[in-house]
Design an enzyme around this catalytic site. Structure first.
Site, short mmCIF file in Angstrom:
data_model
loop_
_atom_site.label_atom_id
_atom_site.label_comp_id
_atom_site.label_asym_id
_atom_site.label_seq_id
_atom_site.Cartn_x
_atom_site.Cartn_y
_atom_site.Cartn_z
N VAL A 116 -56.23 -51.16 6.33
CA VAL A 116 -56.10 -49.78 5.61
C VAL A 116 -56.03 -49.70 4.18
O VAL A 116 -56.14 -48.71 3.30
CB VAL A 116 -54.78 -49.10 6.15
CG1 VAL A 116 -53.57 -49.69 5.51
CG2 VAL A 116 -54.86 -47.53 5.90
N PRO B 127 -49.83 -48.59 19.36
CA PRO B 127 -50.60 -48.34 20.31
C PRO B 127 -51.49 -47.25 20.50
O PRO B 127 -52.28 -46.93 21.44
CB PRO B 127 -49.80 -48.72 21.53
CG PRO B 127 -48.59 -48.34 21.06
CD PRO B 127 -48.23 -48.55 19.52
N GLY B 128 -50.88 -46.24 19.47
CA GLY B 128 -51.78 -44.80 19.72
C GLY B 128 -50.80 -43.75 20.18
O GLY B 128 -51.25 -42.63 20.18
N ALA B 129 -49.19 -43.83 19.99
CA ALA B 129 -48.40 -42.75 20.37
C ALA B 129 -48.62 -41.55 19.08
O ALA B 129 -48.51 -40.42 19.54
CB ALA B 129 -47.01 -43.22 20.57
N TRP B 130 -48.70 -41.95 17.91
CA TRP B 130 -48.75 -40.73 17.11
C TRP B 130 -49.86 -40.23 17.03
O TRP B 130 -50.02 -38.89 16.76
CB TRP B 130 -48.49 -41.33 15.53
CG TRP B 130 -46.80 -41.73 15.27
CD1 TRP B 130 -46.00 -41.91 16.05
CD2 TRP B 130 -46.16 -41.54 14.05
NE1 TRP B 130 -44.68 -41.91 15.43
CE2 TRP B 130 -44.82 -41.64 14.09
CE3 TRP B 130 -46.85 -41.20 12.49
CZ2 TRP B 130 -44.17 -41.65 12.98
CZ3 TRP B 130 -45.94 -41.16 11.40
CH2 TRP B 130 -44.54 -41.47 11.87
N ASP C 22 -46.79 -45.08 10.37
CA ASP C 22 -45.95 -45.65 11.26
C ASP C 22 -45.97 -47.09 10.93
O ASP C 22 -45.29 -47.86 11.94
CB ASP C 22 -45.61 -45.02 12.38
CG ASP C 22 -44.12 -45.48 13.03
OD1 ASP C 22 -43.33 -45.22 12.22
OD2 ASP C 22 -44.15 -45.70 14.17
N ASP D 124 -56.16 -49.44 12.28
CA ASP D 124 -55.20 -50.40 12.42
C ASP D 124 -55.99 -51.69 12.62
O ASP D 124 -57.02 -51.78 12.76
CB ASP D 124 -54.46 -50.35 13.97
CG ASP D 124 -53.00 -50.99 14.00
OD1 ASP D 124 -52.03 -50.17 14.02
OD2 ASP D 124 -53.12 -52.31 13.80
N LYS E 203 -43.46 -44.55 6.97
CA LYS E 203 -41.96 -45.27 7.23
C LYS E 203 -41.82 -46.20 6.12
O LYS E 203 -42.81 -46.82 5.49
CB LYS E 203 -42.22 -45.83 8.45
CG LYS E 203 -41.01 -46.63 9.03
CD LYS E 203 -41.00 -47.03 10.54
CE LYS E 203 -42.15 -48.14 10.81
NZ LYS E 203 -42.31 -48.65 12.19
#
Length: 240
Positions: free
Chosen positions: A127, A80-83, A151, A109, A191
């Site tokens: 991607v 959702p955009g945390a990184w 991630d 994404d 990851k």
């Protein structure tokens, strides 16, 4: 005043979650209870990160200094955009620090991602698709990136070996992306879930990077098979 607001917000969220527990299955109740007790979930609310995974990248970047002001970063599987939030802060892509170089953050994404200042999101994009690579190149200064972050993970099937293989395949696809956009000397952080194909992935990364190490950040849950490969100092030439 702001601290009091955050405390009330956390209390309200906890109360709402407890009410939801009564209507959930046993597995759903266990997941909700784990979320309520998780210090990283609480910290993500308090510090306005979109999810707890932000603390994994914060921890790894604090230790290895991947993200520098002025850097260009590609965030794969960004929802959702945390990184991307962390990357924006660390490379100064929003220009929050006028005395530091201003970087660039591009997130990719399959899902839609809410707007984030300092980031250009390529939503509903695969991607692994060459068309996505071409679109990405147009957004990168000098058509190059200092770092690729990932991630991302496939939707869990419930079959561990299958999920492991699918995630390794996604990670291997990042080497094709690196061929297109990663500058010599750049880094890749991805990851993966531990399993029989992890060594193959490490070997493939080692062919393209000078140094590859395995990381298990503290913010990763101890019972999770989640690990990260940090591949540093990209050797291959950029395609033109």
């Amino acid at each position: 005043m702001w601290r009091l607001f955050l405390q009330r917000r956390l209390v309200h969220s906890s109360c709402c979650a407890m009410k939801k527990l009564k209507s959930k299955t046993g597995a759903e109740q266990r997941w909700l209870l784990r979320q309520l007790k998780d210090p990283y979930v609480k910290a993500s609310h308090a510090q306005s990160y979109r999810c707890r995974s932000a603390f994994k990248l914060l921890e790894m970047d604090d230790k290895f200094r991947l993200l520098q002001p002025g850097h260009t970063v590609v965030d794969c599987g960004a929802a959702p955009g945390a990184w991307s939030q962390v990357a924006v802060q660390r490379v100064n892509s929003s220009g929050a620090d006028p005395d530091s170089p201003r970087g660039t953050v591009v997130g990719i994404d399959l899902l839609n991602i809410p707007r984030l200042d300092g980031t250009h999101f390529l939503c509903s994009r695969d991607v692994t698709d060459p068309a996505t690579h071409a679109e990405l190149l147009e957004l990168l200064p000098d058509r190059r990136a200092h770092a690729i972050l990932s991630d991302m993970a496939p939707n869990a099937s419930g079959f561990r070996d299958m999920d492991h293989e699918r995630l390794v395949t996604l990670c291997l696809s990042l080497l094709k992306l690196a061929d297109e956009v990663l500058r010599p000397g750049g880094d890749l952080l991805c990851k993966y879930w531990d399993g029989i194909l992890a060594r193959k992935l490490q070997e493939e990364l080692s062919k393209a990077f000078d140094n590859v190490r395995i990381i298990k950040p503290n913010a990763s849950r101890k019972d999770s098979a989640e690990l990260y490969f940090l591949a540093r100092t990209y050797r291959k030439a950029i395609k033109r």
